[in-house]
Design a protein around this motif. Structure first.
Motif, PDB file in Angstrom:
ATOM      1  N   TYR A  48     -16.292   7.312 -60.064  1.00 32.45           N
ATOM      2  CA  TYR A  48     -16.538   7.597 -58.660  1.00 32.45           C
ATOM      3  C   TYR A  48     -17.965   8.133 -58.512  1.00 32.45           C
ATOM      4  O   TYR A  48     -18.512   8.698 -59.454  1.00 32.45           O
ATOM      5  CB  TYR A  48     -15.534   8.617 -58.118  1.00 32.45           C
ATOM      6  CG  TYR A  48     -14.117   8.102 -58.076  1.00 32.45           C
ATOM      7  CD1 TYR A  48     -13.562   7.621 -56.896  1.00 32.45           C
ATOM      8  CD2 TYR A  48     -13.339   8.085 -59.236  1.00 32.45           C
ATOM      9  CE1 TYR A  48     -12.258   7.131 -56.859  1.00 32.45           C
ATOM     10  CE2 TYR A  48     -12.043   7.594 -59.210  1.00 32.45           C
ATOM     11  CZ  TYR A  48     -11.504   7.122 -58.022  1.00 32.45           C
ATOM     12  OH  TYR A  48     -10.227   6.633 -57.999  1.00 32.45           O
ATOM     13  N   THR A  50     -21.146   9.659 -55.500  1.00 34.17           N
ATOM     14  CA  THR A  50     -21.646   9.963 -54.164  1.00 34.17           C
ATOM     15  C   THR A  50     -23.049   9.376 -54.052  1.00 34.17           C
ATOM     16  O   THR A  50     -23.878   9.586 -54.940  1.00 34.17           O
ATOM     17  CB  THR A  50     -21.693  11.472 -53.916  1.00 34.17           C
ATOM     18  OG1 THR A  50     -20.369  12.004 -53.988  1.00 34.17           O
ATOM     19  CG2 THR A  50     -22.265  11.777 -52.536  1.00 34.17           C
ATOM     20  N   LEU A  77     -14.135  -2.065 -53.409  1.00 32.99           N
ATOM     21  CA  LEU A  77     -13.980  -0.625 -53.592  1.00 32.99           C
ATOM     22  C   LEU A  77     -12.794  -0.163 -52.747  1.00 32.99           C
ATOM     23  O   LEU A  77     -12.761  -0.387 -51.534  1.00 32.99           O
ATOM     24  CB  LEU A  77     -15.245   0.113 -53.152  1.00 32.99           C
ATOM     25  CG  LEU A  77     -16.539  -0.258 -53.879  1.00 32.99           C
ATOM     26  CD1 LEU A  77     -17.719   0.486 -53.246  1.00 32.99           C
ATOM     27  CD2 LEU A  77     -16.442   0.058 -55.358  1.00 32.99           C
ATOM     28  N   SER A  79     -11.944   2.885 -52.132  1.00 29.15           N
ATOM     29  CA  SER A  79     -12.254   4.083 -51.349  1.00 29.15           C
ATOM     30  C   SER A  79     -13.738   4.141 -51.017  1.00 29.15           C
ATOM     31  O   SER A  79     -14.583   4.146 -51.918  1.00 29.15           O
ATOM     32  CB  SER A  79     -11.846   5.339 -52.129  1.00 29.15           C
ATOM     33  OG  SER A  79     -12.256   6.513 -51.451  1.00 29.15           O
ATOM     34  N   SER A 135     -19.010   8.572 -50.251  1.00 30.72           N
ATOM     35  CA  SER A 135     -18.269   8.757 -51.490  1.00 30.72           C
ATOM     36  C   SER A 135     -17.639   7.412 -51.839  1.00 30.72           C
ATOM     37  O   SER A 135     -16.907   6.831 -51.021  1.00 30.72           O
ATOM     38  CB  SER A 135     -17.190   9.831 -51.321  1.00 30.72           C
ATOM     39  OG  SER A 135     -16.395   9.926 -52.496  1.00 30.72           O
ATOM     40  N   GLY A 137     -15.561   4.754 -54.687  1.00 35.12           N
ATOM     41  CA  GLY A 137     -14.732   4.648 -55.880  1.00 35.12           C
ATOM     42  C   GLY A 137     -13.582   3.674 -55.657  1.00 35.12           C
ATOM     43  O   GLY A 137     -13.294   3.317 -54.527  1.00 35.12           O
ATOM     44  N   GLN A 138     -13.003   3.245 -56.629  1.00 34.99           N
ATOM     45  CA  GLN A 138     -13.403   3.292 -58.016  1.00 34.99           C
ATOM     46  C   GLN A 138     -14.422   2.182 -58.246  1.00 34.99           C
ATOM     47  O   GLN A 138     -14.206   1.043 -57.821  1.00 34.99           O
ATOM     48  CB  GLN A 138     -12.182   3.108 -58.921  1.00 34.99           C
ATOM     49  CG  GLN A 138     -12.444   3.227 -60.386  1.00 34.99           C
ATOM     50  CD  GLN A 138     -11.121   3.159 -61.190  1.00 34.99           C
ATOM     51  OE1 GLN A 138     -10.019   3.055 -60.659  1.00 34.99           O
ATOM     52  NE2 GLN A 138     -11.264   3.208 -62.495  1.00 34.99           N
ATOM     53  N   GLY A 192     -16.313   8.694 -64.428  1.00 38.75           N
ATOM     54  CA  GLY A 192     -16.056   9.152 -63.068  1.00 38.75           C
ATOM     55  C   GLY A 192     -15.200  10.398 -63.058  1.00 38.75           C
ATOM     56  O   GLY A 192     -14.858  10.965 -64.092  1.00 38.75           O
ATOM     57  N   ALA A 195      -8.979  10.588 -62.690  1.00 39.62           N
ATOM     58  CA  ALA A 195      -8.109   9.887 -61.754  1.00 39.62           C
ATOM     59  C   ALA A 195      -6.759  10.585 -61.700  1.00 39.62           C
ATOM     60  O   ALA A 195      -6.259  11.084 -62.709  1.00 39.62           O
ATOM     61  CB  ALA A 195      -7.925   8.439 -62.206  1.00 39.62           C
ATOM     62  N   ASP A 209      -9.373  13.884 -54.195  1.00 42.62           N
ATOM     63  CA  ASP A 209     -10.569  13.088 -53.890  1.00 42.62           C
ATOM     64  C   ASP A 209     -11.456  13.790 -52.880  1.00 42.62           C
ATOM     65  O   ASP A 209     -12.683  13.782 -52.991  1.00 42.62           O
ATOM     66  CB  ASP A 209     -10.171  11.705 -53.351  1.00 42.62           C
ATOM     67  CG  ASP A 209      -9.625  10.806 -54.449  1.00 42.62           C
ATOM     68  OD1 ASP A 209      -9.848  11.130 -55.628  1.00 42.62           O
ATOM     69  OD2 ASP A 209      -8.977   9.800 -54.110  1.00 42.62           O
ATOM     70  N   GLY A 213     -15.185  15.088 -53.364  1.00 39.08           N
ATOM     71  CA  GLY A 213     -16.212  14.589 -52.456  1.00 39.08           C
ATOM     72  C   GLY A 213     -17.070  15.704 -51.901  1.00 39.08           C
ATOM     73  O   GLY A 213     -18.294  15.586 -51.830  1.00 39.08           O
TER      74      GLY A 213
END
Length: 261
Positions: A48, A50, A77, A79, A135, A137-138, A192, A195, A209, A213
């Motif tokens: 993940y 930013t 992605l 997210s 932000s 991910g993944q 990252g 998870a 998450d 973030g």
């Protein structure tokens, strides 16, 4: 040599120096004028990250009022979360996937295809830029980079499409698309954030998450401020060096002229 000729020579030297200085400043501005994506920390495969979408205003007579960033669906992605930016409204658009994703024990049938920021009481004026934090991910494990094509709209209705991909060995295109380079996956969950387990409730995953973030965003602001300060200092020192050089040349010319009298 008369005083008028000395004055004329000095004026020509000063003019030449001014033109050189203006050229440096203009070229410097052009080099930083592209829409770009800048990771805050590491953007590792499978992890993940930013990132900041950096949008400068390239026009002297118009302001940017809309920014659209598109995400590739061949490396989807699951997210993409925008951080609120004062004076801007963010809209996240999702699209159906032809091949569902398996993420944290869940099947995902759609992914974010676009994020659009629209001015809502603010704008990017001439000589300014704005950063839009995201932000992500993944991140994919089977790609070295993500091309995030962007569209910039001005309040005079002009639209600039930052969608041209860089070809290997070729010169940079006029309107290059922002590119997020991905680093190699590390041992700790592919580089990252950890998870959530498959048995964790969706709400717990979202909470984790969101907390990660916020921490990334705080670090992002600190790193961005430091980078901007360093960049500004370097430019100021460069301009001062040019001015000192120009003054030295002018002084040398004048001194030579006086000795020849």
């Amino acid at each position: 040599m008369t005083v008028s000729r000395l004055t004329s020579s000095a004026s020509r030297v000063a003019l030449a120096g001014g033109i050189a200085l203006s050229s440096v400043v203009l070229l410097s501005g052009t080099a930083f004028a592209h829409v770009s994506v800048q990771p805050q920390g590491e953007a590792a495969k499978g992890g993940y990250a930013t990132v900041n979408i950096k949008v400068p205003n390239e026009r002297d007579n118009a302001s940017t009022v809309k920014v659209e960033v598109n995400f590739p669906l061949d490396h989807p992605l699951a997210s993409v979360m925008p951080q609120p930016v004062p004076g801007w409204k963010a809209e996240v658009t999702k699209s159906k996937l032809s091949k569902p994703l398996e993420l944290h024990g869940r099947t995902i049938n759609e992914a974010v295809s676009k994020v659009t920021w629209t001015a809502d009481g603010s704008k990017i004026g001439p000589g300014q830029f704005q950063q839009f934090p995201l932000s992500l991910g993944q991140l994919p494990e089977d790609a070295d980079q993500l091309v995030l094509k962007a569209i910039q709209t001005y309040d005079n209705k002009e639209v600039v499409r930052w969608i041209e991909e860089q070809k290997e060995g070729a010169e940079e295109p006029q309107n290059p698309a922002p590119v997020l380079k991905l680093s190699a996956a590390s041992a700790d969950h592919h580089g990252g954030a950890a998870a959530p387990s498959a048995s964790a409730a969706p709400s717990a995953s979202a909470s984790a998450d969101e907390k990660a973030g916020h921490e990334d965003e705080t670090a992002s602001h600190k790193e961005t401020a430091a980078a901007d300060s360093s960049d500004t200092t370097a430019r100021i020192l460069g301009v001062l060096g040019i001015l000192i050089g120009v003054a030295g040349v002018a002084f040398g010319v004048l001194a030579g002229r006086r000795r020849s009298l």
